[in-house]
Motif scaffolding. Structure first.
Motif, mmCIF file in Angstrom:
data_model
loop_
_atom_site.group_PDB
_atom_site.id
_atom_site.type_symbol
_atom_site.label_atom_id
_atom_site.label_comp_id
_atom_site.label_asym_id
_atom_site.label_seq_id
_atom_site.Cartn_x
_atom_site.Cartn_y
_atom_site.Cartn_z
ATOM 1 N N CYS A 1 0.755 -1.268 0.015
ATOM 2 C CA CYS A 1 -0.071 -0.017 -0.026
ATOM 3 C C CYS A 1 0.627 1.236 0.098
ATOM 4 O O CYS A 1 1.584 1.553 1.019
ATOM 5 N N ALA A 2 0.878 1.993 -1.076
ATOM 6 C CA ALA A 2 1.652 3.288 -1.001
ATOM 7 C C ALA A 2 1.618 4.188 0.170
ATOM 8 O O ALA A 2 2.282 4.579 0.540
ATOM 9 N N MET A 3 0.214 4.286 0.575
ATOM 10 C CA MET A 3 -0.051 5.165 1.521
ATOM 11 C C MET A 3 0.560 4.775 2.949
ATOM 12 O O MET A 3 0.969 5.806 3.774
ATOM 13 N N ALA A 4 0.704 3.574 3.165
ATOM 14 C CA ALA A 4 1.340 3.079 4.342
ATOM 15 C C ALA A 4 2.785 3.531 4.561
ATOM 16 O O ALA A 4 3.060 3.593 5.665
ATOM 17 N N HIS B 1 -1.718 9.987 1.203
ATOM 18 C CA HIS B 1 -3.149 9.927 0.651
ATOM 19 C C HIS B 1 -2.896 8.662 -0.012
ATOM 20 O O HIS B 1 -2.042 7.908 -0.452
ATOM 21 N N CYS B 2 -4.305 7.888 -0.315
ATOM 22 C CA CYS B 2 -4.315 6.794 -1.018
ATOM 23 C C CYS B 2 -4.515 7.205 -2.326
ATOM 24 O O CYS B 2 -5.550 7.901 -2.852
ATOM 25 N N PRO B 3 -3.530 6.658 -3.311
ATOM 26 C CA PRO B 3 -3.674 7.066 -4.581
ATOM 27 C C PRO B 3 -4.745 6.569 -5.289
ATOM 28 O O PRO B 3 -5.270 7.315 -6.431
HETATM 29 S S1 SF4 Z 1 -6.895 1.234 -1.950
HETATM 30 FE FE1 SF4 Z 1 -5.313 2.658 -1.229
HETATM 31 S S2 SF4 Z 1 -5.175 2.382 0.845
HETATM 32 FE FE2 SF4 Z 1 -6.050 0.565 0.188
HETATM 33 S S3 SF4 Z 1 -4.502 -0.658 -0.187
HETATM 34 FE FE3 SF4 Z 1 -4.484 0.250 -2.190
HETATM 35 S S4 SF4 Z 1 -3.325 1.921 -2.035
HETATM 36 FE FE4 SF4 Z 1 -3.500 1.439 0.108
#
Ligand code: SF4
Length: 301
Positions: free
Chosen positions: A83-86, A168-170
Motif C-alpha cells: 500500500c503506497a499510503m502505508a 494519501h491513498c492514490p
Molecule cells: S486502496 Fe489505497 S489505502 Fe487501500 S491498499 Fe490500495 S493504495 Fe492502500
C-alpha cells in the motif's frame, strides 16, 4: 487438480484459514473463509483455531495480523502487494512533528507499516477514527499518514486542533468532484456512498461517508435499489452478494487498487505449498507496534 481443490487440500494439510480483504479479486473473496477489512480480520484471527493465517491483501495487513497473532504463522500470497499510503511518512518526520507539538497525540491510521505504528500513540481504522480521536484527552492531534481521513475526522471535531501529513491513498485521492457529478447525472436519485480516504470536495457531495464495512452496511440496510459507490471496486463482490436485488454503480474510471489484485488463487496455493511469504517481526518491534493497537481497543470500548 483444479486450483480450488488444491487450495482446500493444502488448507487442511497446513491447518490454515484464508482471510481476504474486500478489495481483492472476486475469485479470491469467493475462496476465502472470512472477508472484511484488515483490522476485523486480524482481530477475528485471534479466536480462530487454525495455526496458519493466509492474509489476502497488502503487506501492512499481514503485519497487523502478525502483531495481533504472534503465535501463528502468517502467509502473504504476494509480499510485493503493498500500500503506497502505508509508507507516506517517515519515523524521522513523526519525531520532528512530536518535537514541534509536544502535547499532541500521534494518531496512526491502521493502513501503515509496523514501523510507523511503533512511533504512534494510538491506531485508528476508518470505522472507529472519530470515536477514538474524540476520546483522546489531547487537544492537539498529529494525524498520520492519510491527510484526507485526517481532514474528514477534523471536520467532525472542531474542538481539536489537527496537524496533518501529506499522505494519501492514490486510488481514492484521484477521484474528483466532477467524477461524482458525472455519476449523479448518469444515475439520478442514487445515493452516493463514499470512503473517507477521498478528498474533501468529493466527500462534500456524498450522502454517506464511511469505511468499506460502513458502506456495505448502509447499502444493505437502506431501501433504495441503486447506489453510487465511491471506493475501490472490489467491494462490489460483497455488495452484490448481500444485495442481489440492488444495483451498484462505480464512478468512472473505476477505482482499482492494482496491488490488491496481485493476489491470485495460484499465489495462495503456492504460499500454502511452500511456506513462502511468511511475515516475520522482531519481538521488540511487534510489541511496540502492538501498543497503539491495544490503546485503540481500550478507547473503542
Ligand atoms: S486502496 Fe489505497 S489505502 Fe487501500 S491498499 Fe490500495 S493504495 Fe492502500
Amino acid at each position: 487438480m483444479e486450483i480450488r481443490e488444491t487450495i482446500q487440500r493444502l488448507k487442511k494439510e497446513q491447518d490454515a484459514v484464508i482471510l481476504a480483504h474486500y478489495y481483492v479479486r472476486d475469485e479470491v473473496q469467493e475462496m476465502a473463509d472470512y472477508i472484511g477489512d484488515s483490522f476485523y480480520l486480524s482481530k477475528l484471527a485471534v479466536d480462530l483455531p487454525q495455526k496458519t493465517l493466509v492474509v489476502c491483501g497488502v503487506s501492512f495487513m499481514g503485519e497487523s495480523a502478525k502483531i495481533l497473532n504472534p503465535g501463528k504463522r502468517v502467509l502473504l500470497p504476494d509480499p510485493k502487494a503493498d500500500c503506497a499510503m502505508a509508507h507516506m511518512i517517515t519515523p524521522e518526520k513523526v519525531a520532528a512533528l512530536r518535537q514541534a507539538h509536544p502535547k499532541a497525540a500521534v494518531v496512526c491510521y491502521i493502513n501503515s507499516t509496523a514501523e510507523l505504528k511503533t512511533c504512534s500513540d494510538v491506531c485508528v481504522t476508518s470505522a472507529n477514527a472519530l470515536k477514538i480521536v474524540r476520546a483522546l484527552p489531547n487537544e492537539e492531534i498529529i494525524f498520520i499518514p492519510d491527510e484526507n481521513l485526517g481532514r474528514y475526522i477534523a471536520s467532525q471535531l472542531p474542538e481539536k486542533t489537527f496537524i496533518f501529513n501529506d499522505g494519501h491513498c492514490p486510488i481514492h485521492a484521484r477521484i474528483t468532484a466532477a467524477d461524482i457529478d458525472a455519476a449523479k447525472a448518469a444515475h439520478p436519485g442514487a445515493p452516493v456512498l463514499a470512503h473517507p480516504e477521498c478528498v474533501p470536495a468529493v466527500l462534500e457531495k456524498a450522502d454517506y461517508v464511511g469505511s468499506t464495512s460502513g458502506i456495505l452496511n448502509y447499502a444493505t440496510a437502506h431501501s433504495e435499489t441503486a447506489y453510487i459507490i465511491v471506493t475501490e471496486c472490489g467491494i462490489g463482490y460483497k455488495l452484490r452478494q448481500q444485495n442481489p436485488g440492488k444495483e451498484f454503480f462505480f464512478i468512472t474510471p473505476t477505482p482499482t487498487c492494482e496491488d490488491m489484485k496481485f493476489i491470485t488463487l495460484e499465489k495462495i496455493a503456492h504460499a500454502l505449498e511452500t511456506g513462502e511469504g511468511e511475515v516475520t517481526l522482531e519481538d521488540a518491534q511487534r510489541s511496540r507496534a502492538n501498543a497503539p493497537l491495544e490503546q485503540m481497543l481500550a478507547l473503542a470500548k
